[in-house]
Motif scaffolding. Structure first.
Motif, PDB file in Angstrom:
ATOM      1  N   PHE A  54      19.261  -8.210  -5.109  1.00  0.00           N
ATOM      2  CA  PHE A  54      18.368  -7.331  -5.746  1.00  0.00           C
ATOM      3  C   PHE A  54      18.776  -5.962  -6.346  1.00  0.00           C
ATOM      4  O   PHE A  54      19.994  -5.697  -6.262  1.00  0.00           O
ATOM      5  N   THR A  55      18.144  -5.489  -7.256  1.00  0.00           N
ATOM      6  CA  THR A  55      18.412  -4.350  -8.121  1.00  0.00           C
ATOM      7  C   THR A  55      17.444  -3.502  -7.712  1.00  0.00           C
ATOM      8  O   THR A  55      16.281  -3.908  -7.359  1.00  0.00           O
ATOM      9  N   LEU A  56      17.416  -2.041  -8.145  1.00  0.00           N
ATOM     10  CA  LEU A  56      16.376  -1.116  -7.842  1.00  0.00           C
ATOM     11  C   LEU A  56      16.452  -0.322  -8.957  1.00  0.00           C
ATOM     12  O   LEU A  56      16.839   0.767  -9.103  1.00  0.00           O
ATOM     13  N   GLY A  57      15.492  -0.938  -9.912  1.00  0.00           N
ATOM     14  CA  GLY A  57      15.217  -0.467 -11.445  1.00  0.00           C
ATOM     15  C   GLY A  57      15.225   1.132 -11.214  1.00  0.00           C
ATOM     16  O   GLY A  57      14.472   1.620 -10.517  1.00  0.00           O
ATOM     17  N   GLY A  58      15.968   1.894 -12.074  1.00  0.00           N
ATOM     18  CA  GLY A  58      15.878   3.227 -12.162  1.00  0.00           C
ATOM     19  C   GLY A  58      16.762   4.050 -11.261  1.00  0.00           C
ATOM     20  O   GLY A  58      16.993   5.062 -11.483  1.00  0.00           O
ATOM     21  N   GLY A  59      17.391   3.169 -10.443  1.00  0.00           N
ATOM     22  CA  GLY A  59      18.245   3.766  -9.192  1.00  0.00           C
ATOM     23  C   GLY A  59      19.717   4.187  -9.973  1.00  0.00           C
ATOM     24  O   GLY A  59      19.967   3.518 -11.087  1.00  0.00           O
TER      25      GLY A  59
ATOM     26  N   ARG B 144       1.054  -1.182   0.022  1.00  0.00           N
ATOM     27  CA  ARG B 144       0.018  -0.149   0.050  1.00  0.00           C
ATOM     28  C   ARG B 144       0.794   1.369   0.067  1.00  0.00           C
ATOM     29  O   ARG B 144       0.488   2.408  -0.615  1.00  0.00           O
ATOM     30  N   THR B 145       1.788   1.251   0.681  1.00  0.00           N
ATOM     31  CA  THR B 145       2.732   2.397   0.866  1.00  0.00           C
ATOM     32  C   THR B 145       3.204   2.986  -0.346  1.00  0.00           C
ATOM     33  O   THR B 145       3.578   2.397  -1.342  1.00  0.00           O
ATOM     34  N   GLU B 146       3.031   4.240  -0.565  1.00  0.00           N
ATOM     35  CA  GLU B 146       3.488   5.313  -1.795  1.00  0.00           C
ATOM     36  C   GLU B 146       5.105   5.181  -1.687  1.00  0.00           C
ATOM     37  O   GLU B 146       5.669   5.660  -0.585  1.00  0.00           O
ATOM     38  N   ILE B 147       5.442   4.807  -2.771  1.00  0.00           N
ATOM     39  CA  ILE B 147       7.141   4.997  -2.765  1.00  0.00           C
ATOM     40  C   ILE B 147       7.717   6.578  -2.820  1.00  0.00           C
ATOM     41  O   ILE B 147       7.242   7.035  -3.911  1.00  0.00           O
TER      42      ILE B 147
ATOM     43  N   VAL C 249       8.771  -5.355  -2.157  1.00  0.00           N
ATOM     44  CA  VAL C 249       9.235  -4.052  -2.273  1.00  0.00           C
ATOM     45  C   VAL C 249      10.221  -3.836  -3.672  1.00  0.00           C
ATOM     46  O   VAL C 249      10.211  -2.882  -4.142  1.00  0.00           O
ATOM     47  N   VAL C 250      11.093  -4.903  -3.793  1.00  0.00           N
ATOM     48  CA  VAL C 250      12.106  -4.580  -4.946  1.00  0.00           C
ATOM     49  C   VAL C 250      11.187  -4.590  -6.379  1.00  0.00           C
ATOM     50  O   VAL C 250      11.386  -3.633  -7.045  1.00  0.00           O
ATOM     51  N   GLN C 251      10.203  -5.390  -6.537  1.00  0.00           N
ATOM     52  CA  GLN C 251       9.557  -5.244  -7.709  1.00  0.00           C
ATOM     53  C   GLN C 251       8.732  -3.695  -7.760  1.00  0.00           C
ATOM     54  O   GLN C 251       8.705  -3.245  -8.968  1.00  0.00           O
ATOM     55  N   ARG C 252       8.305  -3.282  -6.421  1.00  0.00           N
ATOM     56  CA  ARG C 252       7.540  -1.844  -6.576  1.00  0.00           C
ATOM     57  C   ARG C 252       8.640  -0.804  -6.964  1.00  0.00           C
ATOM     58  O   ARG C 252       8.140   0.378  -7.349  1.00  0.00           O
ATOM     59  N   HIS C 253       9.799  -0.986  -6.856  1.00  0.00           N
ATOM     60  CA  HIS C 253      11.074  -0.056  -7.292  1.00  0.00           C
ATOM     61  C   HIS C 253      11.349  -0.669  -8.655  1.00  0.00           C
ATOM     62  O   HIS C 253      12.313   0.336  -8.985  1.00  0.00           O
ATOM     63  N   GLY C 254      10.726  -1.519  -9.311  1.00  0.00           N
ATOM     64  CA  GLY C 254      11.142  -1.726 -10.831  1.00  0.00           C
ATOM     65  C   GLY C 254      12.349  -2.628 -10.762  1.00  0.00           C
ATOM     66  O   GLY C 254      12.961  -2.475 -11.849  1.00  0.00           O
TER      67      GLY C 254
ATOM     68  N   GLY D  61      21.844   3.713  -2.582  1.00  0.00           N
ATOM     69  CA  GLY D  61      20.754   3.175  -3.259  1.00  0.00           C
ATOM     70  C   GLY D  61      19.719   4.157  -3.534  1.00  0.00           C
ATOM     71  O   GLY D  61      19.554   5.059  -2.501  1.00  0.00           O
ATOM     72  N   ASN D  62      18.920   4.241  -4.596  1.00  0.00           N
ATOM     73  CA  ASN D  62      17.977   5.333  -4.865  1.00  0.00           C
ATOM     74  C   ASN D  62      16.584   4.513  -4.621  1.00  0.00           C
ATOM     75  O   ASN D  62      16.271   3.800  -5.411  1.00  0.00           O
ATOM     76  N   GLY D  63      16.068   4.783  -3.544  1.00  0.00           N
ATOM     77  CA  GLY D  63      14.638   4.109  -3.263  1.00  0.00           C
ATOM     78  C   GLY D  63      14.295   4.615  -1.953  1.00  0.00           C
ATOM     79  O   GLY D  63      14.541   5.509  -1.803  1.00  0.00           O
TER      80      GLY D  63
END
Lengths: 141, 343
Positions: free
Chosen positions: B335-340, B187-190, B313-318, B227-229
């Motif tokens: 894990f990776t943080l897509g777009g980071g 639910r949390t907004e990233i 969480v990771v998927q929500r970060h792409g 990391g960017n997240g």
């Protein structure tokens, strides 16, 4: 090379670039007979250029028939382009923009389609392709 | 003008000059081909206007005054030809744009529907989890009262069974906590910011060491990992991975847990590596499913929700999650943080 066929029909054989020139001239003549506006005539000539080029590039040769199209009070031009080339295995794909990487978006067959009112294409692998265009003159202004 | 447009300007000039001498279709088609080529070269309609004016400026001088209407007509026809490819392509772009808008709209609608369903599911799971806690507290609490105040009424077996009831109730309570945190993560907004993952990992590992001072072993946390997240969600990820690593190395005399970042397939990839119990790679795809456990809870306690939360969480970060391991040969979770950006 060209000759008149029955009635108003005109046939232009397409083998190389110089025949594309002839086809365009016929398209313009017919457009002017059907009282097309300048922009409509230019659009028709452009569409004919693209399908004629297509024949030169992909089929090596073919013919284009020009005739008057009549539908009730409407007057227009019908163009039938035929070749006995290799045919198009996947028409849907060929009609999509960007499929032919040689040109920009909106050229070739899909480009021609957008410049006319009616567009039909039939193709059989190994037996060639027939493209039919119809463009109507706008109602009397 | 560049060399490219210079060449084009010359070709256009000579084609127009030829057309003014003999009004022939072959000159018009040259204009058409030039337009087509100019388009493919990325030139625009205004470039064509410049090209045209340059040619007309020169040619108008030699046009006899009495021919002016024909001159004007001919150069206009010629210019039309130059612009026709642009018109054709413009129609293509317009149509493609309409199609894109249609697709976009249908995607937006689908996304909305999915969001509504997701919200309903989440609020359902949240309220179910929430409502399940109260009766569990009663089960555990009354069992405790029975054990403490009515111990005399039970034999040895009876007490053992009651103990089992309490244990089961407590496990279920942990499961519910896990479910709640999974629902919260969804639910949390990233809020993406630059996060000091090194500091985060150090904080968690120091706490873990302090909680089990009797355990040997060490944490190796690479310096300068960023990391960017979302900071609180990334904390959930590291918490779960480090707690897991700490748990599954509990039978090692010298546990070694490393947190760091390396490049995999060109992406900064964060990893937590341990020398613990490991797992069978044949079950690697089950690791991240909710309630999936590769070890019995007798062997290692846990709910089977932690890694599902990490994945969410990771998927929500792409980004993507993965794991390598070998039975009794340790495990690496990454894990990776897509777009980071690069740490």
């Amino acid at each position: 090379m060209e000759r008149a066929t029955s009635g108003a029909q005109v046939r232009v054989f397409i083998r190389d670039e110089s025949d594309v020139v002839v086809a365009r001239r016929r398209a313009r003549e017919l457009a002017s007979q059907q009282r097309f506006s300048e922009a409509e005539a230019e659009a028709l000539a452009t569409a004919v250029t693209e399908i004629a080029r297509n024949i030169v590039v992909h089929a090596g040769g073919g013919e284009i028939l020009f005739g008057q199209a009549v539908d009730g009070p409407r007057r227009g031009v019908v163009v039938i382009a035929r070749d006995a080339g290799p045919g198009i295995p996947n028409i849907e794909q060929a009609m999509q923009d960007g499929f032919s990487t040689k040109h920009g978006l909106g050229f070739g067959l899909p480009g021609a389609r957008r410049l006319v009112d009616e567009f039909g294409i039939e193709s059989k692998t190994g037996a060639g392709t027939t493209v039919t265009l119809r463009k109507w003159a706008a109602a009397e202004r | 003008m560049s060399d490219r447009t210079d060449g084009l300007a010359f070709e256009y000039f000579s084609a127009l000059e030829g057309y003014l001498r003999v009004r022939h279709e072959s000159a018009l088609i040259r204009a058409y081909e030039l337009g087509r080529r100019a388009m493919a070269d990325g030139l625009g309609v205004l470039d064509m206007a410049v090209l045209h004016r340059g040619a007309v400026d020169v040619l108008v001088v030699s046009a006899p005054a009495r021919d002016q209407p024909q001159f004007a007509r001919a150069v206009a026809d010629f210019f039309n030809e130059l612009l026709s490819p642009f018109e054709m392509s413009f129609r293509g772009y317009r149509e493609a744009n309409e199609e894109l808008q249609r697709l976009n709209e249908s995607l937006r609608r689908q996304k909305e529907e999915v969001e509504i369903v997701n919200r309903e599911l989440e609020s359902f799971s949240y309220s179910v989890s929430h409502d399940l806690r109260a009766p569990l507290r009663s089960i555990d609490g009354y069992s405790q009262i029975l054990l403490e105040d009515f111990a005399h009424a039970f034999g040895g077996d009876g007490k053992k069974y009651l103990g089992n009831v309490r244990e089961a109730a407590q496990r279920m309570s942990l499961l519910i906590d896990g479910l709640l945190s999974l629902a919260r993560v969804t639910r949390t907004e990233i809020q993406r910011v630059d996060v000091d993952l090194t500091a985060l990992a150090r904080r968690i590992s120091e706490r873990l060491r302090a909680e089990s001072p009797e355990r040997g072993g060490r944490f190796i946390v690479e310096d300068g990992v960023r990391g960017n997240g979302d900071p609180s969600l990334l904390a959930v990820v590291l918490e779960n991975l480090l707690v897991n690593a700490w748990k599954f190395t509990s039978k090692r005399k010298q546990a070694e847990i490393t947190f760091g970042c390396e490049e995999r397939d060109g992406n900064p990839t964060y990893f937590v590596r341990d020398n613990g119990a490991g797992f069978d790679m044949g079950y690697a795809d089950k690791l991240f499913g909710a309630f999936q456990r590769l070890h019995s809870s007798r062997e290692f306690d846990g709910t089977g929700i932690g890694l599902a939360t990490v994945q969410r969480v990771v998927q929500r970060h792409g980004g993507r999650v993965g794991a390598d391991g070998k039975i009794d040969g340790g495990a690496t979770f990454y894990f990776t943080l897509g777009g980071g950006r690069k740490p």
